[in-house]
Design a protein around this motif. Structure first.
Motif, short mmCIF file in Angstrom:
data_model
loop_
_atom_site.label_atom_id
_atom_site.label_comp_id
_atom_site.label_asym_id
_atom_site.label_seq_id
_atom_site.Cartn_x
_atom_site.Cartn_y
_atom_site.Cartn_z
N GLU A 1 19.13 10.93 1.76
CA GLU A 1 18.59 11.96 3.35
C GLU A 1 17.43 12.57 3.22
O GLU A 1 17.02 12.99 3.65
N GLU A 2 17.88 13.88 1.92
CA GLU A 2 17.55 15.25 1.86
C GLU A 2 15.82 14.84 1.72
O GLU A 2 14.90 15.55 1.94
N VAL A 3 15.93 13.89 0.36
CA VAL A 3 14.88 13.35 0.09
C VAL A 3 13.04 12.91 1.22
O VAL A 3 12.75 13.01 1.37
N SER A 4 14.15 11.87 1.36
CA SER A 4 13.49 11.40 2.59
C SER A 4 12.94 12.37 3.80
O SER A 4 11.90 12.15 4.54
N ARG A 5 13.65 13.40 4.22
CA ARG A 5 13.09 14.45 5.32
C ARG A 5 12.46 15.43 4.03
O ARG A 5 10.79 15.72 4.63
N MET A 6 11.95 15.20 3.35
CA MET A 6 10.90 16.19 2.36
C MET A 6 9.44 15.08 2.87
O MET A 6 8.87 16.12 2.40
N TYR A 7 10.16 14.19 2.70
CA TYR A 7 8.20 13.29 2.70
C TYR A 7 8.37 12.55 4.26
O TYR A 7 7.00 11.52 3.81
N ASP B 1 0.72 -0.88 -0.06
CA ASP B 1 0.29 0.09 0.52
C ASP B 1 1.20 1.58 -0.22
O ASP B 1 0.26 2.73 -0.38
N ASN B 2 2.21 1.27 0.55
CA ASN B 2 3.08 2.58 0.14
C ASN B 2 3.80 1.99 -0.44
O ASN B 2 4.30 1.43 -1.40
N ILE B 3 4.81 3.57 -1.17
CA ILE B 3 5.86 3.75 -2.14
C ILE B 3 6.97 3.28 -0.87
O ILE B 3 7.59 3.82 -0.11
N ARG B 4 8.04 2.60 -1.34
CA ARG B 4 9.52 1.71 -1.30
C ARG B 4 10.60 2.23 -1.25
O ARG B 4 10.23 1.65 -2.58
N VAL B 5 11.49 2.73 -0.55
CA VAL B 5 12.36 3.40 -1.75
C VAL B 5 13.58 3.14 -0.43
O VAL B 5 13.48 3.28 0.63
N ARG C 1 6.35 13.14 6.69
CA ARG C 1 5.33 13.17 7.44
C ARG C 1 4.56 12.79 5.97
O ARG C 1 3.05 13.00 6.05
N GLU C 2 4.71 12.15 4.83
CA GLU C 2 4.23 12.05 3.99
C GLU C 2 4.13 9.76 4.46
O GLU C 2 4.92 9.47 4.14
N GLU C 3 3.02 9.23 4.81
CA GLU C 3 2.89 8.05 5.45
C GLU C 3 2.94 6.91 4.36
O GLU C 3 3.56 6.22 4.71
N ARG C 4 2.69 7.90 3.10
CA ARG C 4 2.73 6.63 2.08
C ARG C 4 3.84 6.28 1.85
O ARG C 4 4.14 5.86 0.37
N VAL C 5 4.73 6.99 1.93
CA VAL C 5 6.50 6.81 0.95
C VAL C 5 7.43 6.42 2.28
O VAL C 5 7.16 6.81 3.07
N MET C 6 7.33 4.73 2.01
CA MET C 6 8.61 4.80 2.96
C MET C 6 10.04 4.31 3.08
O MET C 6 10.76 4.63 1.47
N PHE C 7 11.19 5.58 3.54
CA PHE C 7 13.08 5.11 3.29
C PHE C 7 13.61 3.80 3.55
O PHE C 7 13.47 3.80 4.77
N GLY C 8 14.03 3.63 3.14
CA GLY C 8 15.28 2.59 3.75
C GLY C 8 16.53 2.34 3.40
O GLY C 8 16.53 2.30 1.66
N GLN C 9 17.49 1.69 3.89
CA GLN C 9 18.87 1.50 3.39
C GLN C 9 19.09 -0.12 2.82
O GLN C 9 18.42 -0.65 4.68
N LEU C 10 19.74 -0.35 2.78
CA LEU C 10 20.26 -2.15 3.15
C LEU C 10 21.97 -2.31 2.64
O LEU C 10 22.62 -1.94 1.43
N ASP C 11 22.55 -2.50 3.74
CA ASP C 11 24.39 -3.22 3.95
C ASP C 11 24.47 -4.02 2.45
O ASP C 11 23.79 -5.16 2.93
N CYS C 12 25.41 -4.12 1.99
CA CYS C 12 24.33 -5.29 0.64
C CYS C 12 26.45 -6.01 0.77
O CYS C 12 26.60 -7.40 0.99
#
Length: 318
Positions: free
Chosen positions: A54-60, A31-35, A62-73
Protein backbone atom coordinates in the motif's frame (compact mmCIF):
# COMPACT_ATOMS: atom_id res chain seq x y z
CA UNK A 1 -12.24 -0.11 -20.81
CA UNK A 2 -10.85 -1.45 -17.53
CA UNK A 3 -13.52 -2.64 -15.15
CA UNK A 4 -12.20 -2.88 -11.64
CA UNK A 5 -13.02 -1.34 -8.30
CA UNK A 6 -10.72 0.70 -6.15
CA UNK A 7 -12.19 -0.35 -2.81
CA UNK A 8 -10.27 -3.43 -1.75
CA UNK A 9 -8.95 -5.68 0.97
CA UNK A 10 -5.90 -3.50 1.58
CA UNK A 11 -8.32 -0.57 1.89
CA UNK A 12 -6.09 1.79 -0.07
CA UNK A 13 -7.60 4.00 -2.80
CA UNK A 14 -4.44 3.44 -4.83
CA UNK A 15 -4.82 -0.36 -5.15
CA UNK A 16 -7.43 -1.89 -7.46
CA UNK A 17 -9.34 -4.91 -6.20
CA UNK A 18 -9.24 -7.35 -9.12
CA UNK A 19 -11.44 -10.29 -10.03
CA UNK A 20 -10.99 -12.83 -12.80
CA UNK A 21 -12.37 -10.69 -15.64
CA UNK A 22 -10.83 -7.41 -14.53
CA UNK A 23 -7.45 -9.10 -14.01
CA UNK A 24 -7.00 -9.72 -17.74
CA UNK A 25 -8.17 -6.20 -18.56
CA UNK A 26 -5.77 -4.80 -15.97
CA UNK A 27 -2.75 -6.73 -17.22
CA UNK A 28 -3.63 -5.98 -20.85
CA UNK A 29 -2.78 -2.27 -20.57
CA UNK A 30 0.67 -2.58 -22.11
CA UNK A 31 1.43 1.14 -22.06
CA UNK A 32 1.53 1.13 -18.25
CA UNK A 33 3.55 -0.60 -15.55
CA UNK A 34 1.22 -3.07 -13.81
CA UNK A 35 2.03 -4.23 -10.28
CA UNK A 36 -0.02 -7.09 -8.81
CA UNK A 37 -0.24 -8.49 -5.29
CA UNK A 38 -1.39 -12.14 -5.21
CA UNK A 39 -2.66 -13.21 -1.80
CA UNK A 40 -4.83 -15.63 0.14
CA UNK A 41 -7.07 -14.71 3.04
CA UNK A 42 -5.66 -17.26 5.49
CA UNK A 43 -2.08 -16.18 4.91
CA UNK A 44 -0.31 -14.38 7.79
CA UNK A 45 2.66 -13.60 5.55
CA UNK A 46 0.32 -11.84 3.10
CA UNK A 47 -1.08 -9.69 5.89
CA UNK A 48 2.39 -8.71 7.05
CA UNK A 49 3.39 -7.23 3.65
CA UNK A 50 0.13 -5.44 2.80
CA UNK A 51 1.28 -2.19 4.39
CA UNK A 52 4.44 -2.19 2.26
CA UNK A 53 2.46 -2.75 -0.94
CA UNK A 54 0.00 0.00 0.00
CA UNK A 55 2.77 2.44 0.91
CA UNK A 56 4.53 1.98 -2.43
CA UNK A 57 1.23 2.42 -4.28
CA UNK A 58 0.70 5.73 -2.44
CA UNK A 59 4.17 6.88 -3.43
CA UNK A 60 3.22 6.33 -7.10
CA UNK A 61 -0.34 7.65 -6.72
CA UNK A 62 0.28 10.68 -8.96
CA UNK A 63 2.10 8.64 -11.60
CA UNK A 64 -0.49 7.51 -14.15
CA UNK A 65 1.95 5.16 -15.85
CA UNK A 66 2.17 2.87 -12.81
CA UNK A 67 -0.89 0.88 -11.72
CA UNK A 68 -1.33 -1.30 -8.63
CA UNK A 69 -3.82 -4.13 -8.18
CA UNK A 70 -4.41 -7.19 -6.02
CA UNK A 71 -6.03 -10.57 -6.65
CA UNK A 72 -7.56 -12.99 -4.15
CA UNK A 73 -6.30 -16.40 -5.23
CA UNK A 74 -8.93 -18.17 -3.11
CA UNK A 75 -11.54 -16.82 -5.53
CA UNK A 76 -9.46 -16.95 -8.71
CA UNK A 77 -7.47 -20.15 -8.32
CA UNK A 78 -7.23 -20.86 -12.05
CA UNK A 79 -5.89 -17.37 -12.79
CA UNK A 80 -3.21 -17.66 -10.11
CA UNK A 81 -2.18 -21.11 -11.30
CA UNK A 82 -1.92 -19.90 -14.90
CA UNK A 83 0.29 -17.06 -13.62
CA UNK A 84 2.61 -19.63 -11.97
CA UNK A 85 1.75 -18.42 -8.48
CA UNK A 86 2.29 -21.31 -6.07
CA UNK A 87 3.36 -19.66 -2.83
CA UNK A 88 2.17 -16.47 -1.15
CA UNK A 89 2.52 -13.58 -1.04
CA UNK A 90 3.62 -13.07 -4.64
CA UNK A 91 4.24 -9.73 -6.35
CA UNK A 92 4.40 -9.59 -10.15
CA UNK A 93 5.36 -6.56 -12.20
CA UNK A 94 4.52 -6.18 -15.89
CA UNK A 95 7.06 -3.85 -17.45
CA UNK A 96 6.52 -2.32 -20.86
CA UNK A 97 9.32 -4.26 -22.50
CA UNK A 98 8.25 -7.62 -21.05
CA UNK A 99 5.51 -9.87 -22.39
CA UNK A 100 5.58 -11.90 -19.19
CA UNK A 101 5.71 -10.42 -15.69
CA UNK A 102 8.75 -10.41 -13.48
CA UNK A 103 8.34 -11.83 -10.03
CA UNK A 104 9.64 -9.71 -7.19
CA UNK A 105 12.10 -11.82 -5.19
CA UNK A 106 13.80 -9.31 -2.89
CA UNK A 107 13.08 -8.14 0.65
CA UNK A 108 9.49 -7.06 1.28
CA UNK A 109 10.30 -3.49 2.33
CA UNK A 110 9.47 -0.12 0.80
CA UNK A 111 12.95 0.88 -0.34
CA UNK A 112 13.73 -2.46 -2.00
CA UNK A 113 10.39 -2.62 -3.82
CA UNK A 114 10.63 0.98 -5.06
CA UNK A 115 14.14 0.29 -6.33
CA UNK A 116 12.91 -2.82 -8.17
CA UNK A 117 10.15 -0.85 -9.94
CA UNK A 118 12.42 2.11 -10.70
CA UNK A 119 15.19 -0.08 -12.15
CA UNK A 120 12.75 -1.93 -14.40
CA UNK A 121 10.75 1.08 -15.57
CA UNK A 122 12.91 4.15 -15.02
CA UNK A 123 9.95 5.80 -13.26
CA UNK A 124 10.52 7.37 -9.87
CA UNK A 125 7.91 7.80 -7.11
CA UNK A 126 6.00 11.06 -7.02
CA UNK A 127 6.08 11.40 -3.21
CA UNK A 128 8.12 10.29 -0.24
CA UNK A 129 7.32 7.34 1.95
CA UNK A 130 4.97 8.03 4.87
CA UNK A 131 3.37 11.04 3.18
CA UNK A 132 -0.32 11.78 3.08
CA UNK A 133 -2.07 10.74 -0.10
CA UNK A 134 -1.66 13.39 -2.80
CA UNK A 135 -4.75 14.10 -4.86
CA UNK A 136 -5.43 16.48 -7.74
CA UNK A 137 -6.45 20.05 -6.75
CA UNK A 138 -9.79 19.77 -8.55
CA UNK A 139 -10.61 16.58 -6.65
CA UNK A 140 -9.63 18.23 -3.38
CA UNK A 141 -11.82 21.27 -4.06
CA UNK A 142 -14.79 19.01 -4.80
CA UNK A 143 -14.25 17.06 -1.58
CA UNK A 144 -13.79 20.11 0.64
CA UNK A 145 -17.02 21.72 -0.54
CA UNK A 146 -18.91 19.11 1.46
CA UNK A 147 -19.62 19.55 5.21
CA UNK A 148 -16.93 17.06 6.17
CA UNK A 149 -13.76 17.51 8.22
CA UNK A 150 -10.56 17.43 6.16
CA UNK A 151 -6.95 17.93 7.18
CA UNK A 152 -4.89 19.01 4.17
CA UNK A 153 -1.15 19.55 3.74
CA UNK A 154 -0.15 21.93 0.95
CA UNK A 155 3.48 21.57 -0.06
CA UNK A 156 5.81 20.41 -2.80
CA UNK A 157 6.06 16.60 -3.07
CA UNK A 158 9.44 15.03 -2.26
CA UNK A 159 10.27 18.07 -0.09
CA UNK A 160 12.02 16.97 3.10
CA UNK A 161 11.15 20.23 4.85
CA UNK A 162 7.54 19.14 5.40
CA UNK A 163 8.32 15.49 6.19
CA UNK A 164 7.87 15.86 9.95
CA UNK A 165 4.38 17.28 9.42
CA UNK A 166 3.59 14.38 7.10
CA UNK A 167 4.84 11.87 9.67
CA UNK A 168 2.64 13.36 12.38
CA UNK A 169 -0.34 13.54 10.03
CA UNK A 170 0.02 9.88 9.06
CA UNK A 171 0.00 8.92 12.74
CA UNK A 172 -3.12 11.01 13.27
CA UNK A 173 -4.70 9.45 10.19
CA UNK A 174 -4.05 5.97 11.59
CA UNK A 175 -5.52 6.93 14.97
CA UNK A 176 -8.68 8.63 13.64
CA UNK A 177 -11.08 5.86 12.66
CA UNK A 178 -13.94 8.14 11.71
CA UNK A 179 -14.79 11.83 11.50
CA UNK A 180 -11.97 13.28 9.38
CA UNK A 181 -10.05 12.68 6.15
CA UNK A 182 -6.41 13.44 5.45
CA UNK A 183 -4.96 14.55 2.10
CA UNK A 184 -2.05 16.39 0.54
CA UNK A 185 -1.94 18.57 -2.56
CA UNK A 186 0.91 19.85 -4.71
CA UNK A 187 1.04 23.62 -4.35
CA UNK A 188 2.47 24.01 -7.86
CA UNK A 189 -0.63 22.50 -9.45
CA UNK A 190 -3.04 25.20 -8.30
CA UNK A 191 -2.47 28.95 -8.13
CA UNK A 192 -5.56 29.35 -5.98
CA UNK A 193 -4.34 26.87 -3.36
CA UNK A 194 -0.76 28.16 -3.51
CA UNK A 195 -1.99 31.64 -2.50
CA UNK A 196 -3.29 30.19 0.77
CA UNK A 197 0.29 29.54 1.88
CA UNK A 198 0.88 33.29 2.12
CA UNK A 199 4.54 32.97 1.21
CA UNK A 200 5.25 29.83 3.26
CA UNK A 201 6.87 26.79 1.67
CA UNK A 202 4.29 24.47 3.21
CA UNK A 203 1.40 24.49 5.64
CA UNK A 204 -1.60 22.48 6.81
CA UNK A 205 -5.26 23.49 6.83
CA UNK A 206 -8.57 22.40 8.23
CA UNK A 207 -11.03 22.51 5.35
CA UNK A 208 -14.79 22.12 5.65
CA UNK A 209 -17.62 23.41 3.47
CA UNK A 210 -15.13 25.39 1.38
CA UNK A 211 -13.65 27.24 4.37
CA UNK A 212 -9.88 26.97 4.93
CA UNK A 213 -8.52 27.37 8.49
CA UNK A 214 -4.70 27.36 8.90
CA UNK A 215 -3.22 24.86 11.33
CA UNK A 216 -0.76 26.56 13.69
CA UNK A 217 -0.19 23.80 16.24
CA UNK A 218 2.78 21.55 16.88
CA UNK A 219 3.80 18.97 14.31
CA UNK A 220 2.80 15.92 16.32
CA UNK A 221 -0.12 13.50 16.30
CA UNK A 222 -1.79 14.56 19.56
CA UNK A 223 -1.78 18.24 18.62
CA UNK A 224 -3.40 17.50 15.25
CA UNK A 225 -6.12 15.35 16.83
CA UNK A 226 -6.76 18.02 19.49
CA UNK A 227 -7.01 20.67 16.75
CA UNK A 228 -9.61 18.63 14.86
CA UNK A 229 -11.66 18.16 18.03
CA UNK A 230 -11.64 21.92 18.56
CA UNK A 231 -13.06 22.28 15.05
CA UNK A 232 -16.15 20.35 16.23
CA UNK A 233 -15.23 17.18 14.34
CA UNK A 234 -16.98 14.12 15.76
CA UNK A 235 -13.87 11.95 15.83
CA UNK A 236 -13.64 8.29 16.67
CA UNK A 237 -10.07 7.80 17.81
CA UNK A 238 -8.48 4.43 18.39
CA UNK A 239 -7.29 3.88 21.94
CA UNK A 240 -3.63 2.93 21.96
CA UNK A 241 -2.82 -0.42 23.51
CA UNK A 242 -0.90 0.19 26.74
CA UNK A 243 2.59 -1.21 26.84
CA UNK A 244 2.75 -3.91 29.52
CA UNK A 245 5.24 -3.25 32.30
CA UNK A 246 7.96 -5.87 32.62
CA UNK A 247 7.68 -8.07 35.67
CA UNK A 248 10.43 -7.61 38.30
CA UNK A 249 13.07 -10.26 38.38
CA UNK A 250 12.67 -12.62 41.32
CA UNK A 251 15.55 -14.12 43.29
CA UNK A 252 15.87 -17.87 43.44
CA UNK A 253 13.63 -19.09 46.29
CA UNK A 254 15.37 -20.46 49.40
CA UNK A 255 14.27 -23.96 50.22
CA UNK A 256 13.32 -23.98 53.93
CA UNK A 257 11.78 -27.42 53.83
CA UNK A 258 13.28 -29.31 56.83
CA UNK A 259 12.46 -32.56 55.12
CA UNK A 260 14.42 -31.71 52.05
CA UNK A 261 17.53 -33.84 51.71
CA UNK A 262 20.32 -33.44 49.27
CA UNK A 263 21.04 -36.25 46.94
CA UNK A 264 23.29 -38.83 48.63
CA UNK A 265 25.65 -40.97 46.70
CA UNK A 266 24.86 -44.70 46.90
CA UNK A 267 26.88 -46.61 49.47
CA UNK A 268 29.79 -48.79 48.44
CA UNK A 269 28.89 -52.38 49.52
CA UNK A 270 32.51 -53.36 50.27
CA UNK A 271 33.09 -50.21 52.31
CA UNK A 272 29.85 -50.82 54.23
CA UNK A 273 30.96 -54.36 55.12
CA UNK A 274 34.31 -53.09 56.46
CA UNK A 275 32.52 -50.46 58.56
CA UNK A 276 30.21 -53.13 60.02
CA UNK A 277 33.20 -55.33 60.99
CA UNK A 278 34.87 -52.39 62.74
CA UNK A 279 31.67 -51.73 64.68
CA UNK A 280 31.51 -55.40 65.81
CA UNK A 281 35.14 -55.36 67.01
CA UNK A 282 34.53 -52.18 68.98
CA UNK A 283 31.49 -53.77 70.59
CA UNK A 284 33.56 -56.84 71.69
CA UNK A 285 36.31 -54.64 73.14
CA UNK A 286 33.76 -52.70 75.14
CA UNK A 287 32.10 -55.80 76.71
CA UNK A 288 34.77 -56.58 79.50
CA UNK A 289 34.87 -52.95 80.51
CA UNK A 290 31.11 -52.85 80.69
CA UNK A 291 31.04 -56.01 82.88
CA UNK A 292 33.75 -54.61 85.21
CA UNK A 293 31.86 -51.35 85.53
CA UNK A 294 28.68 -53.26 86.37
CA UNK A 295 30.42 -55.20 89.21
CA UNK A 296 31.79 -51.95 90.62
CA UNK A 297 28.33 -50.39 90.55
CA UNK A 298 26.89 -53.41 92.40
CA UNK A 299 29.52 -53.17 95.17
CA UNK A 300 28.83 -49.47 95.64
CA UNK A 301 25.12 -50.16 95.94
CA UNK A 302 25.76 -52.81 98.67
CA UNK A 303 27.95 -50.42 100.66
CA UNK A 304 25.31 -47.72 100.46
CA UNK A 305 22.72 -50.17 101.71
CA UNK A 306 24.87 -51.18 104.74
CA UNK A 307 25.52 -47.56 105.66
CA UNK A 308 21.85 -46.83 105.48
CA UNK A 309 21.02 -49.72 107.78
CA UNK A 310 23.61 -48.52 110.32
CA UNK A 311 22.00 -45.11 110.35
CA UNK A 312 18.61 -46.65 110.92
CA UNK A 313 19.86 -48.65 113.89
CA UNK A 314 21.44 -45.62 115.52
CA UNK A 315 18.24 -43.69 115.12
CA UNK A 316 16.26 -46.52 116.69
CA UNK A 317 18.52 -46.74 119.75
CA UNK A 318 18.20 -43.02 120.31
Amino acid sequence: MILFTVLNIINAPTVANLIKDSYFAFTGVEDNIRVIHFYQKNCPACDSVEEVFEEVSRMYSREERVMFGQLDCDRATDVCESSSVRDYPAWHVYFKTNTHPKRYNRNFDVDSFVKFIRQGSGIRPTSNANNLLYIAPKDLLNITKKPLCNFVIVDKPMDQESQQLHNASRLAESAVRRGAKFFAVDRSESTEINKKLAGKSYSAFFVKSGKWTPYTGEEDKDSIVHFLRNQKCALTVATPTPTPKPLPELDDPVDDDPYFEDDVEPENPSQKAEDDEDDDENDEDDQPAQKKKKRTDDIEEDNDFELKNDDDEEFTDF
